[in-house]
Enzyme design. Structure first.
Site, PDB file in Angstrom:
ATOM      1  N   ASP A  22     -27.826 -20.166 -44.426  1.00 32.92           N
ATOM      2  CA  ASP A  22     -26.347 -20.043 -44.978  1.00 32.92           C
ATOM      3  C   ASP A  22     -25.695 -21.566 -44.838  1.00 32.92           C
ATOM      4  O   ASP A  22     -26.350 -22.238 -43.930  1.00 32.92           O
ATOM      5  CB  ASP A  22     -25.641 -18.915 -44.388  1.00 32.92           C
ATOM      6  CG  ASP A  22     -25.738 -18.986 -42.698  1.00 32.92           C
ATOM      7  OD1 ASP A  22     -26.483 -19.740 -42.238  1.00 32.92           O
ATOM      8  OD2 ASP A  22     -25.476 -17.880 -42.182  1.00 32.92           O
ATOM      9  N   ASN A  42     -20.543  -8.577 -35.310  1.00 32.45           N
ATOM     10  CA  ASN A  42     -20.132  -7.388 -36.338  1.00 32.45           C
ATOM     11  C   ASN A  42     -21.676  -7.227 -37.019  1.00 32.45           C
ATOM     12  O   ASN A  42     -21.288  -6.169 -38.284  1.00 32.45           O
ATOM     13  CB  ASN A  42     -19.238  -7.849 -37.495  1.00 32.45           C
ATOM     14  CG  ASN A  42     -19.658  -9.280 -38.237  1.00 32.45           C
ATOM     15  OD1 ASN A  42     -20.765  -9.711 -38.018  1.00 32.45           O
ATOM     16  ND2 ASN A  42     -18.670  -9.444 -39.209  1.00 32.45           N
ATOM     17  N   HIS A  94     -23.720  -9.070 -38.759  1.00 31.81           N
ATOM     18  CA  HIS A  94     -24.166  -9.914 -39.965  1.00 31.81           C
ATOM     19  C   HIS A  94     -25.283 -10.660 -39.659  1.00 31.81           C
ATOM     20  O   HIS A  94     -25.803 -10.836 -38.574  1.00 31.81           O
ATOM     21  CB  HIS A  94     -23.016 -10.643 -40.439  1.00 31.81           C
ATOM     22  CG  HIS A  94     -22.595 -11.842 -39.585  1.00 31.81           C
ATOM     23  ND1 HIS A  94     -21.540 -12.659 -39.838  1.00 31.81           N
ATOM     24  CD2 HIS A  94     -23.469 -12.592 -38.467  1.00 31.81           C
ATOM     25  CE1 HIS A  94     -21.485 -13.614 -38.934  1.00 31.81           C
ATOM     26  NE2 HIS A  94     -22.652 -13.749 -38.151  1.00 31.81           N
ATOM     27  N   GLU A  99     -21.978  -9.942 -44.367  1.00 30.85           N
ATOM     28  CA  GLU A  99     -20.795  -9.503 -43.597  1.00 30.85           C
ATOM     29  C   GLU A  99     -20.881  -8.049 -43.696  1.00 30.85           C
ATOM     30  O   GLU A  99     -21.718  -7.540 -44.729  1.00 30.85           O
ATOM     31  CB  GLU A  99     -19.449  -9.938 -43.732  1.00 30.85           C
ATOM     32  CG  GLU A  99     -19.166 -11.522 -43.613  1.00 30.85           C
ATOM     33  CD  GLU A  99     -19.046 -11.819 -42.268  1.00 30.85           C
ATOM     34  OE1 GLU A  99     -19.459 -11.195 -41.166  1.00 30.85           O
ATOM     35  OE2 GLU A  99     -18.285 -12.990 -41.952  1.00 30.85           O
TER      36      GLU A  99
HETATM   37  P1  PGA Z   1     -24.526 -17.165 -32.468  1.00 32.82           P
HETATM   38  O1  PGA Z   1     -24.124 -16.966 -34.022  1.00 32.82           O
HETATM   39  O2  PGA Z   1     -26.053 -17.800 -32.557  1.00 32.82           O
HETATM   40  O3  PGA Z   1     -23.724 -18.460 -32.391  1.00 32.82           O
HETATM   41  O4  PGA Z   1     -24.228 -16.174 -31.612  1.00 32.82           O
HETATM   42  C1  PGA Z   1     -25.172 -15.660 -34.641  1.00 32.82           C
HETATM   43  C2  PGA Z   1     -24.500 -15.155 -35.888  1.00 32.82           C
HETATM   44  O5  PGA Z   1     -23.254 -15.418 -36.155  1.00 32.82           O
HETATM   45  O6  PGA Z   1     -25.241 -15.064 -36.891  1.00 32.82           O
END
Ligand code: PGA
Length: 250
Positions: free
Chosen positions: A75, A144, A146, A151
């Site tokens: 992404d 959340n 995702h 999302e």
């Molecule tokens: P993080 O992010 O590794 O910084 O916790 C994970 C994500 O949001 O997919």
């Protein structure tokens, strides 16, 4: 939603984030040693950072050869400038691509830049990646649920597209993306859940107490679009690599 088959992902719980990083790198090395031209989707975020450091060490020591591998982005924020260190592309270049001198031509990137027509860019990337699904997708998880920037309420068959970041994601990433006087990204392009599920193997990494509740929901809650990561239970060959804090509610 149509009834989906349900599978139980393999879950490995390790003591701490260091062991999680080490374990995931071992999986990557094993794959590349078995399939030199493996196609790998790689994430950004805090969780995989240590794994990238260990991978760079392994490449430097000659334990694995990335010469034929294809790396592709999961992404990317939209409309950040080319040299903005907040782009996922620049983060990946700094952590992994540059240190291992990875060939540019084998790094499949999503453009972020202000001059990018995002829907067109999403279509271009979709065509590029759907021609050869990933051998492995490495994922982190948002609080959340995702995966990538899919999302909550993202359809399980969604493809690469432009998405609006949720308030939850904006808050979670605030420290990293809000810069005084600079544009804060509100949109991103993400591989869809459909793209992710098409991979041969999916490895989810999660560490820390802050991920414990969502990991429980993803693995034990209902399978539905409220928790995008629950989609991983609709297919086989999925591995969750957790530290004891992230696994503490299972
Ligand atoms: P993080 O992010 O590794 O910084 O916790 C994970 C994500 O949001 O997919």
């Amino acid at each position: 939603m149509l009834a989906q088959p349900e599978y139980q992902p393999q879950i490995i719980t390790l003591e701490d984030p260091e062991k999680v990083a080490y374990f995931v790198v071992t999986q990557i090395i094993a794959l590349v040693n078995r399939k030199a031209n493996a196609v790998m989707t790689i994430p950004t975020g805090k969780t995989p950072e240590r794994a990238y450091e260990l991978l760079v060490e392994a490449v430097r020591k000659g334990e694995v050869d990335f010469d034929k591998v294809i790396l592709r982005m999961l992404d990317e924020y939209q409309w950040l400038k080319r040299n903005d260190p907040r782009t996922f592309q620049n983060q990946l270049r700094k952590l992994l691509i540059n240190p291992i001198h990875f060939p540019n031509i084998q790094f499949q990137t999503i453009n972020s830049y202000p001059e990018t027509d995002s829907p067109k860019e999403a279509d271009r990337y979709e065509k590029l990646i759907s021609a050869t699904p990933s051998d492995i997708v490495i994922l982190g998880i948002g609080q959340n649920g995702h995966i990538g920037f899919n999302e909550p309420l993202s359809p399980f068959d969604s493809r690469t597209r432009v998405v609006q970041l949720s308030d939850n994601t904006l808050a979670a990433n605030k420290k990293d993306i809000q810069r005084h006087g600079q544009y804060t990204p509100e949109y991103a392009i993400t591989q869809g859940i459909g793209n992710i599920l098409e991979a041969d193997r999916i490895v989810m990494m999660a560490t820390g107490e802050s991920k414990a509740d969502i990991i429980r929901q993803a693995l034990k809650g209902e399978i539905n679009t409220d928790v995008p990561a629950s989609a991983l239970r609709t297919r086989q060959n999925v591995l969750f690599v957790l530290d004891s804090a992230a696994a503490s509610q299972l």
